[in-house]
Design a protein around this motif. Structure first.
Motif, PDB file in Angstrom:
ATOM      1  N   PHE A  29      27.697  56.492  71.831  1.00 14.15           N
ATOM      2  CA  PHE A  29      28.197  55.176  72.258  1.00 14.15           C
ATOM      3  C   PHE A  29      28.806  55.623  73.729  1.00 14.15           C
ATOM      4  O   PHE A  29      29.985  56.225  73.892  1.00 14.15           O
ATOM      5  CB  PHE A  29      29.456  54.650  71.338  1.00 14.15           C
ATOM      6  N   PHE A  32      29.989  59.058  73.758  1.00 15.93           N
ATOM      7  CA  PHE A  32      30.692  59.385  72.547  1.00 15.93           C
ATOM      8  C   PHE A  32      29.797  59.519  71.379  1.00 15.93           C
ATOM      9  O   PHE A  32      29.090  58.622  71.162  1.00 15.93           O
ATOM     10  CB  PHE A  32      31.757  58.553  72.363  1.00 15.93           C
ATOM     11  N   ALA A  34      29.118  59.359  67.984  1.00 16.28           N
ATOM     12  CA  ALA A  34      29.711  58.934  66.596  1.00 16.28           C
ATOM     13  C   ALA A  34      28.959  59.460  65.510  1.00 16.28           C
ATOM     14  O   ALA A  34      29.499  59.932  64.407  1.00 16.28           O
ATOM     15  CB  ALA A  34      29.511  57.529  66.374  1.00 16.28           C
ATOM     16  N   PRO A  53      37.098  60.867  56.179  1.00 16.82           N
ATOM     17  CA  PRO A  53      38.049  60.174  56.881  1.00 16.82           C
ATOM     18  C   PRO A  53      37.767  58.890  57.797  1.00 16.82           C
ATOM     19  O   PRO A  53      36.419  58.919  58.129  1.00 16.82           O
ATOM     20  CB  PRO A  53      38.822  61.183  57.509  1.00 16.82           C
ATOM     21  N   ASN A  54      38.558  58.232  58.035  1.00 18.08           N
ATOM     22  CA  ASN A  54      38.161  56.994  59.181  1.00 18.08           C
ATOM     23  C   ASN A  54      37.578  57.696  60.387  1.00 18.08           C
ATOM     24  O   ASN A  54      38.270  58.558  60.881  1.00 18.08           O
ATOM     25  CB  ASN A  54      39.467  56.489  59.657  1.00 18.08           C
ATOM     26  N   GLY A  55      36.643  56.998  60.984  1.00 16.83           N
ATOM     27  CA  GLY A  55      35.867  57.497  61.909  1.00 16.83           C
ATOM     28  C   GLY A  55      34.835  58.618  61.891  1.00 16.83           C
ATOM     29  O   GLY A  55      34.391  58.971  63.071  1.00 16.83           O
ATOM     30  N   ALA A  56      34.644  59.037  60.603  1.00 15.90           N
ATOM     31  CA  ALA A  56      33.640  60.013  60.295  1.00 15.90           C
ATOM     32  C   ALA A  56      32.267  59.630  60.720  1.00 15.90           C
ATOM     33  O   ALA A  56      31.552  60.509  61.048  1.00 15.90           O
ATOM     34  CB  ALA A  56      34.010  60.370  58.990  1.00 15.90           C
ATOM     35  N   GLY A  57      32.157  58.487  60.913  1.00 10.40           N
ATOM     36  CA  GLY A  57      30.740  57.979  61.195  1.00 10.40           C
ATOM     37  C   GLY A  57      29.798  57.405  60.134  1.00 10.40           C
ATOM     38  O   GLY A  57      28.648  57.268  60.167  1.00 10.40           O
ATOM     39  N   LYS A  58      30.693  57.193  58.875  1.00  9.77           N
ATOM     40  CA  LYS A  58      29.911  56.472  57.826  1.00  9.77           C
ATOM     41  C   LYS A  58      29.281  55.179  58.059  1.00  9.77           C
ATOM     42  O   LYS A  58      27.931  54.833  57.713  1.00  9.77           O
ATOM     43  CB  LYS A  58      30.930  56.301  56.580  1.00  9.77           C
ATOM     44  N   THR A  59      30.096  54.308  58.518  1.00  6.01           N
ATOM     45  CA  THR A  59      29.472  52.951  58.993  1.00  6.01           C
ATOM     46  C   THR A  59      28.352  52.954  59.947  1.00  6.01           C
ATOM     47  O   THR A  59      27.314  52.367  59.804  1.00  6.01           O
ATOM     48  CB  THR A  59      30.656  52.147  59.301  1.00  6.01           C
ATOM     49  N   THR A  60      28.404  54.125  60.869  1.00  7.86           N
ATOM     50  CA  THR A  60      27.605  53.997  61.790  1.00  7.86           C
ATOM     51  C   THR A  60      26.200  54.434  61.255  1.00  7.86           C
ATOM     52  O   THR A  60      25.049  54.212  61.479  1.00  7.86           O
ATOM     53  CB  THR A  60      27.888  55.189  62.960  1.00  7.86           C
TER      54      THR A  60
HETATM   55  P1  ADP Z   1      33.621  55.172  59.435  1.00  7.40           P
HETATM   56  O1  ADP Z   1      33.115  54.048  59.022  1.00  7.40           O
HETATM   57  O2  ADP Z   1      33.414  56.604  59.021  1.00  7.40           O
HETATM   58  O3  ADP Z   1      35.195  55.018  59.484  1.00  7.40           O
HETATM   59  P2  ADP Z   1      32.375  54.379  62.247  1.00  7.40           P
HETATM   60  O4  ADP Z   1      31.073  54.940  62.038  1.00  7.40           O
HETATM   61  O5  ADP Z   1      32.900  53.200  62.035  1.00  7.40           O
HETATM   62  O6  ADP Z   1      33.399  55.474  61.063  1.00  7.40           O
HETATM   63  O7  ADP Z   1      32.978  55.340  63.513  1.00  7.40           O
HETATM   64  C1  ADP Z   1      32.558  56.401  63.912  1.00  7.40           C
HETATM   65  C2  ADP Z   1      33.218  56.707  65.318  1.00  7.40           C
HETATM   66  O8  ADP Z   1      32.143  55.908  66.356  1.00  7.40           O
HETATM   67  C3  ADP Z   1      34.415  56.109  65.479  1.00  7.40           C
HETATM   68  O9  ADP Z   1      35.168  57.052  66.363  1.00  7.40           O
HETATM   69  C4  ADP Z   1      34.361  54.671  66.214  1.00  7.40           C
HETATM   70  O10 ADP Z   1      35.664  54.429  67.048  1.00  7.40           O
HETATM   71  C5  ADP Z   1      33.160  55.027  67.057  1.00  7.40           C
HETATM   72  N1  ADP Z   1      32.548  53.737  67.191  1.00  7.40           N
HETATM   73  C6  ADP Z   1      32.003  53.023  66.115  1.00  7.40           C
HETATM   74  N2  ADP Z   1      30.915  51.873  66.508  1.00  7.40           N
HETATM   75  C7  ADP Z   1      31.353  52.243  67.868  1.00  7.40           C
HETATM   76  C8  ADP Z   1      30.883  51.073  69.022  1.00  7.40           C
HETATM   77  N3  ADP Z   1      30.137  50.020  68.713  1.00  7.40           N
HETATM   78  N4  ADP Z   1      31.329  51.598  70.076  1.00  7.40           N
HETATM   79  C9  ADP Z   1      32.102  52.735  70.302  1.00  7.40           C
HETATM   80  N5  ADP Z   1      32.387  53.459  69.394  1.00  7.40           N
HETATM   81  C10 ADP Z   1      32.121  52.987  68.189  1.00  7.40           C
END
Ligand code: ADP
Ligand code: MG
Length: 266
Positions: A29, A32, A34, A53-60
Motif C-alpha cells: 500500500f 508499505f 502489508a 496481532p492487529n495489523g499482521a496482515g490477516k484481513t489483507t
Molecule cells: P489484520 O487484519 O491482521 O489486523 P490488516 O490486514 O487489516 O491486518 O492490515 C495490515 C497492515 O496493512 C496494517 O498496518 C494496516 O494499517 C495496513 N493496511 C491495510 N489496508 C490498507 C490500505 N487499504 N491502505 C493502507 N494500508 C493498509
C-alpha cells in the motif's frame, strides 16, 4: 484459459490436494508492505484458523484471495489453475470463493428465508451450475441452509429483527447457498455472546465437512476450542503454523502475540 481443465477428459483430471496456495505473495500500500513474502497453502476441505496481532496482515490476505486487493508481487492460485490476480472480485466469487466481511450485511426488511432465496438466485450462474453438473438452484438448498445455520424457527422474521449473532449466521448462510468451494470469514464471532460463539464454532465444523474454510479470529479461547491447524501471521509474514499446541509452545509466537496474556499474569 483453463487449459488444464480442457486438456484432460472429464473425470480424469486430478484435483489438486490443495485448494489454494500463495507463493512469495506481496501486497504493498503506497510502498508499505502489508504482506511480505507469504507462502500459504490450504488443503482441500481444510478448516484453517488465521491469527496474529492487529495489523499482521490477516484481513489483507483474505482481501487478496477474494480479489478486493491485488498483489504487488508473487502469486495466488485457486484450485491448482486459477491465477486469482488476473480476475476481478465478482469473477472470483463466481469461481467459488465466498467472502464474509466483519460487519454483517443482510437485507433488514426481507425475511430470513427471503435473504437466503435471493442469495441463491444470485449464485454462480446457470452456466457454472451446469458445468458443475448441478441443477439450477431451487428452494431446497436455502431450506437446508436455514436448518444448518439454526434459524429455521426464524424463517419468516425480518432479518433486521435478528440478534447480532443470528445476523452473522444468516450472512454465512447467504454465502453457503451460493455453494462456494472456499469460504473466507473475517472474525465471525466478534461481538457475539459466549453461547453464540460456541454455536458459531460448531457451525464452522459442520461447514468444513463440505467446503474449505479460512477463518480469521481474534478470540483466542475460540481458536483454542475449535482450531485444528493455525497459521500465525505477524508483520505481513507467516510466523508459525501448526496445531494450537505447537503455536502456544512457540517462543516467538509467545513474544509477539500470546505472550501479552502471559505477561499480564506475571
Ligand atoms: P489484520 O487484519 O491482521 O489486523 P490488516 O490486514 O487489516 O491486518 O492490515 C495490515 C497492515 O496493512 C496494517 O498496518 C494496516 O494499517 C495496513 N493496511 C491495510 N489496508 C490498507 C490500505 N487499504 N491502505 C493502507 N494500508 C493498509
Ligand atoms: Mg483484520
Amino acid at each position: 484459459m483453463d487449459n488444464a481443465a480442457k486438456a484432460a477428459p472429464p473425470g480424469t483430471r486430478k484435483e489438486p490436494a490443495e485448494i489454494l496456495y500463495t507463493r512469495s505473495l506481496e501486497v504493498s500500500f503506497d510502498g508499505f508492505k502489508a504482506i511480505r513474502g507469504v507462502d500459504f497453502t490450504l488443503g482441500a476441505g481444510e478448516l484453517r484458523f488465521l491469527i496474529g496481532p492487529n495489523g499482521a496482515g490477516k484481513t489483507t490476505l483474505l482481501d487478496v484471495i477474494c480479489g478486493k486487493v491485488k498483489p504487488s508481487a508473487g502469486e495466488v492460485v485457486f484450485a491448482g489453475r486459477h491465477d486469482l490476480a488476473r480476475y476481478q472480485e465478482h469473477q472470483i466469487a463466481r469461481l467459488g470463493i465466498g467472502r464474509k466481511f466483519q460487519a454483517p450485511s443482510v437485507f433488514a426488511n426481507l425475511t430470513v428465508l427471503d435473504n437466503l432465496l435471493l442469495s441463491a438466485k444470485q449464485a454462480r450462474g446457470l452456466f457454472a451450475a451446469l458445468l458443475a453438473g448441478k441443477k439450477p438452484s431451487n428452494a431446497e438448498r436455502p431450506l437446508a441452509t436455514l436448518e444448518l445455520i439454526g434459524l429455521a424457527h426464524q424463517a419468516n422474521r425480518p432479518a433486521g429483527a435478528l440478534s447480532h449473532g443470528e445476523k452473522q449466521w444468516l450472512e454465512i448462510g447467504m454465502l453457503l447457498v451460493q455453494e462456494p468451494e472456499l469460504l473466507l470469514l473475517d472474525e465471525p464471532a466478534a461481538g457475539m455472546t459466549d453461547k453464540e460463539t460456541e454455536k458459531t464454532g460448531e457451525l464452522l465444523h459442520k461447514i468444513s465437512s463440505r467446503q474449505s474454510v479460512i477463518v480469521v479470529e481474534h478470540d483466542m479461547e475460540f481458536v483454542r476450542q475449535f482450531a485444528k491447524t493455525v497459521t500465525v501471521m505477524h508483520e505481513g509474514a507467516i510466523l508459525k503454523q501448526g496445531t494450537m499446541a505447537d503455536v502456544q509452545n512457540d517462543a516467538r509466537v509467545a513474544e509477539v502475540y500470546l505472550g501479552r496474556q502471559v505477561v499480564k499474569h506475571a
